[in-house]
Motif scaffolding. Structure first.
Motif, PDB file in Angstrom:
ATOM      1  N   LEU A  14       0.831  -1.206   0.000  1.00  0.00           N
ATOM      2  CA  LEU A  14       0.000   0.000   0.000  1.00  0.00           C
ATOM      3  C   LEU A  14       0.864   1.252   0.000  1.00  0.00           C
ATOM      4  CD1 LEU A  14      -2.801   1.121   0.000  1.00  0.00           C
ATOM      5  CD2 LEU A  14      -2.831   1.000   2.487  1.00  0.00           C
ATOM      6  N   LEU A  15       1.971   1.165   0.724  1.00  0.00           N
ATOM      7  CA  LEU A  15       2.905   2.283   0.784  1.00  0.00           C
ATOM      8  C   LEU A  15       3.429   2.605  -0.615  1.00  0.00           C
ATOM      9  CD1 LEU A  15       3.406   3.792   3.227  1.00  0.00           C
ATOM     10  CD2 LEU A  15       5.253   2.242   3.834  1.00  0.00           C
ATOM     11  N   LEU A  18       0.562   4.227  -2.696  1.00  0.00           N
ATOM     12  CA  LEU A  18       0.256   5.595  -2.310  1.00  0.00           C
ATOM     13  C   LEU A  18       1.349   6.573  -2.724  1.00  0.00           C
ATOM     14  CD1 LEU A  18      -1.315   4.982   1.195  1.00  0.00           C
ATOM     15  CD2 LEU A  18      -2.459   5.463  -0.971  1.00  0.00           C
ATOM     16  N   SER A  19       2.594   6.201  -2.512  1.00  0.00           N
ATOM     17  CA  SER A  19       3.662   7.122  -2.885  1.00  0.00           C
ATOM     18  C   SER A  19       3.799   7.208  -4.407  1.00  0.00           C
ATOM     19  CB  SER A  19       4.983   6.700  -2.240  1.00  0.00           C
ATOM     20  OG  SER A  19       5.311   5.378  -2.585  1.00  0.00           O
ATOM     21  N   LEU A  21       1.188   7.028  -6.476  1.00  0.00           N
ATOM     22  CA  LEU A  21       0.051   7.829  -6.937  1.00  0.00           C
ATOM     23  C   LEU A  21       0.134   9.273  -6.447  1.00  0.00           C
ATOM     24  CD1 LEU A  21      -1.341   5.958  -8.614  1.00  0.00           C
ATOM     25  CD2 LEU A  21      -2.954   5.438  -6.809  1.00  0.00           C
ATOM     26  N   GLY A  22       0.893   9.507  -5.429  1.00  0.00           N
ATOM     27  CA  GLY A  22       0.979  10.850  -4.866  1.00  0.00           C
ATOM     28  C   GLY A  22       1.935  11.752  -5.606  1.00  0.00           C
ATOM     29  N   LEU A  92      -9.393   3.679   1.004  1.00  0.00           N
ATOM     30  CA  LEU A  92      -8.606   4.383   2.018  1.00  0.00           C
ATOM     31  C   LEU A  92      -9.498   4.900   3.137  1.00  0.00           C
ATOM     32  CD1 LEU A  92      -6.217   3.986   0.340  1.00  0.00           C
ATOM     33  CD2 LEU A  92      -5.941   6.444   0.083  1.00  0.00           C
TER      34      LEU A  92
ATOM     35  N   LEU B  18      -2.734  11.455  -0.775  1.00  0.00           N
ATOM     36  CA  LEU B  18      -1.898  10.329  -1.167  1.00  0.00           C
ATOM     37  C   LEU B  18      -0.449  10.505  -0.742  1.00  0.00           C
ATOM     38  CD1 LEU B  18      -3.358   9.561  -4.694  1.00  0.00           C
ATOM     39  CD2 LEU B  18      -3.760   8.379  -2.534  1.00  0.00           C
ATOM     40  N   SER B  19       0.085  11.687  -0.958  1.00  0.00           N
ATOM     41  CA  SER B  19       1.481  11.887  -0.574  1.00  0.00           C
ATOM     42  C   SER B  19       1.618  11.933   0.947  1.00  0.00           C
ATOM     43  CB  SER B  19       2.034  13.164  -1.212  1.00  0.00           C
ATOM     44  OG  SER B  19       1.251  14.276  -0.854  1.00  0.00           O
ATOM     45  N   LEU B  21      -0.254  10.081   3.004  1.00  0.00           N
ATOM     46  CA  LEU B  21      -0.393   8.697   3.455  1.00  0.00           C
ATOM     47  C   LEU B  21       0.742   7.795   2.960  1.00  0.00           C
ATOM     48  CD1 LEU B  21      -2.718   8.871   5.123  1.00  0.00           C
ATOM     49  CD2 LEU B  21      -4.187   8.020   3.317  1.00  0.00           C
ATOM     50  N   GLY B  22       1.430   8.224   1.959  1.00  0.00           N
ATOM     51  CA  GLY B  22       2.500   7.396   1.399  1.00  0.00           C
ATOM     52  C   GLY B  22       3.806   7.527   2.142  1.00  0.00           C
ATOM     53  N   ASN B  23       3.749   7.381   3.433  1.00  0.00           N
ATOM     54  CA  ASN B  23       4.938   7.490   4.275  1.00  0.00           C
ATOM     55  C   ASN B  23       4.751   6.607   5.501  1.00  0.00           C
ATOM     56  OD1 ASN B  23       6.119   8.702   6.838  1.00  0.00           O
ATOM     57  ND2 ASN B  23       7.329   9.745   5.291  1.00  0.00           N
TER      58      ASN B  23
END
Lengths: 123, 123
Positions: A14-15, A18-19, A21-22, A92, B18-19, B21-23
């Motif tokens: 998921l990480l 998300l990163s 897509l971000g 999410l 997204l950015s 949550l991507g951490n």
DNA sequence: GAGATGTGTCAGAAATCTTTGACAGGTGCG
DNA sequence: CGCACCTGTCAAAGATTTCTGACACATCTC
């Protein structure tokens, strides 16, 4: 046939998603490829971005499992790599994030627990 | 009362989410706060992270609208900032991403870079 | 006052991510 | 052969994000 609920993704997976897509560029890439699959060079021209850069972004998206690329040989013998989006689906919510957070194998874990509590003020 | 479908978020808003949550750290913060709200210093000890750093992460999460912080005065007069997660819900699919990508006001947009377009038709 | 608790901010180092330009193949065509 | 396409990779610069160690301020207790 009953709709099967989407399986809970691992924290690391998921990480990555998300990163991946971000990022505005990668979001646009997904958008462009959702309308129709395309090969790297043409896509680069379509969204006005250098090939090396697009290549790296596509790599990131593919690593996250959001797109797949297949090297195909055109009729004239030229090799072109077509990319297309995979039909992904992620939900999410605080709950799904919490569930995913429990399975993260990032850096730091073996040597840490309840030992660095009052450490900062101790100088 | 029928369940209202979640409104489509703007590209920039989704990008922030997204950015954020991507951490790995921020994901763990969400997880910790989902179980129970907490104030900064205690949370910092709970997940073993420096206050300045946690402060920055919470700021990022709050800017994305995923958590909210309220400064409360304890009985002993000390001011503590309690954070809690907001009940967010986002659906990630090629479609939602495509829809969001259309409304992005990131850098580059006022003047579309369409100068080398005459060559691509030479296929 | 000293010490423990809470809040917040700042500057600079460290680590990452993004971007560009150059290079090295491959094919088919006039 | 030279040109027009396609593919890929690499190194180095540029821009961000992440992280740490001060610092400043407040309150309560001893």
């Amino acid at each position: 046939m009953p709709e099967v609920p989407p399986p809970a993704p691992t924290g690391d997976a998921l990480l990555k998603v998300l990163s991946a897509l971000g990022n505005p560029h990668r979001m646009r890439i997904i958008a462009a490829l959702t309308e129709n699959r395309n090969y790297v060079s043409a896509l680069a021209r379509e969204i006005g971005m250098g090939r090396p850069l697009l290549h790296m972004h596509l790599q990131r998206l593919e690593a996250a499992g959001l797109v797949v690329g297949t090297l195909e040989l055109a009729e004239d013998g030229k090799a072109m790599k077509y990319f297309e989006v995979t039909p992904f689906f992620y939900e999410l919510t605080p709950h799904t994030i919490t569930r995913a957070a429990a399975t993260i194998t990032e850096k730091a874990d073996p040597a840490e627990r309840a030992d660095r509590t009052a450490k900062e003020e101790a100088k």
